[in-house]
Design a protein around this motif. Structure first.
Motif, PDB file in Angstrom:
ATOM      1  N   GLY A  99       4.112   8.997  -1.788  1.00 27.57           N
ATOM      2  CA  GLY A  99       4.869   7.875  -2.319  1.00 27.57           C
ATOM      3  C   GLY A  99       5.400   6.939  -1.250  1.00 27.57           C
ATOM      4  O   GLY A  99       6.151   6.006  -1.533  1.00 27.57           O
ATOM      5  N   ARG A 100       4.998   7.177   0.032  1.00 29.66           N
ATOM      6  CA  ARG A 100       5.499   6.331   1.122  1.00 29.66           C
ATOM      7  C   ARG A 100       4.828   4.964   1.130  1.00 29.66           C
ATOM      8  O   ARG A 100       3.624   4.850   0.888  1.00 29.66           O
ATOM      9  N   PHE A 101       5.631   3.948   1.475  1.00 38.34           N
ATOM     10  CA  PHE A 101       5.091   2.604   1.701  1.00 38.34           C
ATOM     11  C   PHE A 101       4.437   2.605   3.086  1.00 38.34           C
ATOM     12  O   PHE A 101       5.107   2.908   4.070  1.00 38.34           O
ATOM     13  N   VAL A 102       3.123   2.338   3.153  1.00 35.68           N
ATOM     14  CA  VAL A 102       2.426   2.449   4.436  1.00 35.68           C
ATOM     15  C   VAL A 102       1.824   1.139   4.940  1.00 35.68           C
ATOM     16  O   VAL A 102       1.355   1.074   6.077  1.00 35.68           O
ATOM     17  N   GLY A 103       1.794   0.112   4.115  1.00 34.05           N
ATOM     18  CA  GLY A 103       1.201  -1.128   4.595  1.00 34.05           C
ATOM     19  C   GLY A 103       1.378  -2.268   3.621  1.00 34.05           C
ATOM     20  O   GLY A 103       1.865  -2.086   2.504  1.00 34.05           O
ATOM     21  N   VAL A 104       1.008  -3.456   4.088  1.00 33.42           N
ATOM     22  CA  VAL A 104       1.154  -4.641   3.240  1.00 33.42           C
ATOM     23  C   VAL A 104      -0.135  -5.463   3.278  1.00 33.42           C
ATOM     24  O   VAL A 104      -0.801  -5.545   4.306  1.00 33.42           O
ATOM     25  N   PHE A 105      -0.493  -6.008   2.132  1.00 36.81           N
ATOM     26  CA  PHE A 105      -1.663  -6.876   2.001  1.00 36.81           C
ATOM     27  C   PHE A 105      -1.216  -8.254   1.549  1.00 36.81           C
ATOM     28  O   PHE A 105      -0.215  -8.387   0.851  1.00 36.81           O
ATOM     29  N   LYS A 106      -2.031  -9.256   1.893  1.00 38.02           N
ATOM     30  CA  LYS A 106      -1.890 -10.547   1.217  1.00 38.02           C
ATOM     31  C   LYS A 106      -3.187 -10.814   0.476  1.00 38.02           C
ATOM     32  O   LYS A 106      -4.285 -10.462   0.953  1.00 38.02           O
ATOM     33  N   ALA A 119       0.878  -1.176   0.000  1.00 40.43           N
ATOM     34  CA  ALA A 119       0.000   0.000   0.000  1.00 40.43           C
ATOM     35  C   ALA A 119       0.909   1.218   0.000  1.00 40.43           C
ATOM     36  O   ALA A 119       1.751   1.373   0.886  1.00 40.43           O
ATOM     37  N   VAL A 120       0.752   2.069  -1.000  1.00 37.14           N
ATOM     38  CA  VAL A 120       1.608   3.249  -1.143  1.00 37.14           C
ATOM     39  C   VAL A 120       0.729   4.498  -1.094  1.00 37.14           C
ATOM     40  O   VAL A 120      -0.271   4.591  -1.803  1.00 37.14           O
ATOM     41  N   GLU A 121       1.098   5.432  -0.223  1.00 36.15           N
ATOM     42  CA  GLU A 121       0.336   6.678  -0.090  1.00 36.15           C
ATOM     43  C   GLU A 121       0.569   7.545  -1.320  1.00 36.15           C
ATOM     44  O   GLU A 121       1.711   7.914  -1.619  1.00 36.15           O
ATOM     45  N   LYS A 122      -0.535   7.872  -2.020  1.00 34.82           N
ATOM     46  CA  LYS A 122      -0.389   8.591  -3.292  1.00 34.82           C
ATOM     47  C   LYS A 122       0.278   9.950  -3.106  1.00 34.82           C
ATOM     48  O   LYS A 122       1.124  10.358  -3.895  1.00 34.82           O
ATOM     49  N   ALA A 123      -0.092  10.671  -2.057  1.00 36.01           N
ATOM     50  CA  ALA A 123       0.416  12.043  -1.893  1.00 36.01           C
ATOM     51  C   ALA A 123       1.917  12.085  -1.654  1.00 36.01           C
ATOM     52  O   ALA A 123       2.585  13.050  -2.054  1.00 36.01           O
ATOM     53  N   ARG A 173      -1.851  -5.309   7.095  1.00 35.44           N
ATOM     54  CA  ARG A 173      -1.168  -4.681   8.227  1.00 35.44           C
ATOM     55  C   ARG A 173      -0.745  -3.298   7.765  1.00 35.44           C
ATOM     56  O   ARG A 173      -0.094  -3.173   6.734  1.00 35.44           O
ATOM     57  N   PHE A 174      -1.086  -2.287   8.547  1.00 37.07           N
ATOM     58  CA  PHE A 174      -0.684  -0.929   8.189  1.00 37.07           C
ATOM     59  C   PHE A 174       0.243  -0.334   9.237  1.00 37.07           C
ATOM     60  O   PHE A 174       0.110  -0.627  10.428  1.00 37.07           O
ATOM     61  N   HIS A 175       1.155   0.506   8.782  1.00 39.84           N
ATOM     62  CA  HIS A 175       2.013   1.247   9.705  1.00 39.84           C
ATOM     63  C   HIS A 175       1.121   2.132  10.568  1.00 39.84           C
ATOM     64  O   HIS A 175       0.175   2.737  10.063  1.00 39.84           O
ATOM     65  N   ARG A 176       1.425   2.191  11.861  1.00 38.56           N
ATOM     66  CA  ARG A 176       0.558   2.913  12.798  1.00 38.56           C
ATOM     67  C   ARG A 176       0.301   4.365  12.365  1.00 38.56           C
ATOM     68  O   ARG A 176      -0.801   4.885  12.508  1.00 38.56           O
ATOM     69  N   TYR A 235      -7.320   4.170   4.573  1.00 35.78           N
ATOM     70  CA  TYR A 235      -6.490   3.461   3.601  1.00 35.78           C
ATOM     71  C   TYR A 235      -6.798   1.959   3.553  1.00 35.78           C
ATOM     72  O   TYR A 235      -6.807   1.356   2.478  1.00 35.78           O
ATOM     73  N   ALA A 236      -7.016   1.345   4.718  1.00 35.31           N
ATOM     74  CA  ALA A 236      -7.226  -0.113   4.721  1.00 35.31           C
ATOM     75  C   ALA A 236      -8.510  -0.462   3.974  1.00 35.31           C
ATOM     76  O   ALA A 236      -8.550  -1.404   3.173  1.00 35.31           O
TER      77      ALA A 236
END
Ligand SMILES: CC(C)(COP(=O)(O)OP(=O)(O)OC[C@H]1O[C@@H](n2cnc3c(N)ncnc32)[C@H](O)[C@@H]1OP(=O)(O)O)[C@@H](O)C(=O)NCCC(=O)NCCS
Length: 138
Positions: free
Chosen positions: A26-33, A20-24, A50-53, A60-61
């Motif tokens: 470009g940060r990597f903020v979470g992972v999906f399976k 999961a990448v924040e569009k504004a 799982r998302f970064h706190r 986003y989730a």
């Protein structure tokens, strides 16, 4: 972990882990399976996240889960996508509901490494089928 993830995409036609990448920013903020489980039928996929706190509470989730469900049904042609969470994890339930999944069942499982806080209340499973969801994406 990356070589394992990359090999998994090769073997499973592009399924596996998703960033999961924040569009504004470009940060990597979470992972999906999004992939089949070892014990389940190959046409059923499990969704997890799982998302970064620092990225919690921004929608986003739910947004990403909705997008991945749509992809599963429209591009990968799967029949069913399910997700599981601890009963005490209300945020996760809500994400599943907002993404278009419905409650299926409550259940109990053994946690590897021993019980964790809240495990006594069990887990919940949500799911969506291709038939239910396809009309929502037009
Ligand atoms: C659970 C998690 C994925 C939610 O991510 P998020 O991006 O904050 O969720 P969203 O912003 O998309 O929120 C979706 C909905 O859940 C609700 N929600 C989120 N956290 C909640 C909480 N702790 N309690 C109650 N509701 C919550 C939000 O209010 C929102 O509902 P609303 O639009 O009706 O207000 C995130 O908190 C996380 O990664 N937690 C740690 C790991 C984890 O629990 N993973 C899931 C394991 S199954």
């Amino acid at each position: 972990m990356l070589p394992r993830y990359l090999a998994y995409y090769e073997r499973h036609g592009g399924l596996g882990k998703w960033a999961a990448v924040e569009k504004a920013t470009g940060r990597f903020v979470g992972v999906f399976k999004l992939h089949p489980t070892e014990s389940g039928p190959p046409e059923d996929l499990e969704l997890g996240y799982r998302f970064h706190r620092a990225a919690w509470g921004k929608g986003y989730a739910a947004e990403s889960s909705f997008a991945l469900l749509r992809k599963a049904f429209t591009e990968f042609g799967v029949q069913r996508v399910f997700a599981q969470a601890m009963t005490v994890n209300r945020g996760s339930w809500r994400v599943m509901e907002k993404a278009g999944q419905r409650y299926v069942q409550a259940f109990f499982r053994d946690w590897p490494g021993g019980p964790i806080e809240g495990a006594e209340r069990g887990d919940v499973e949500y799911a969506a089928t291709r038939e239910e969801r396809l009309a929502q994406y037009s």
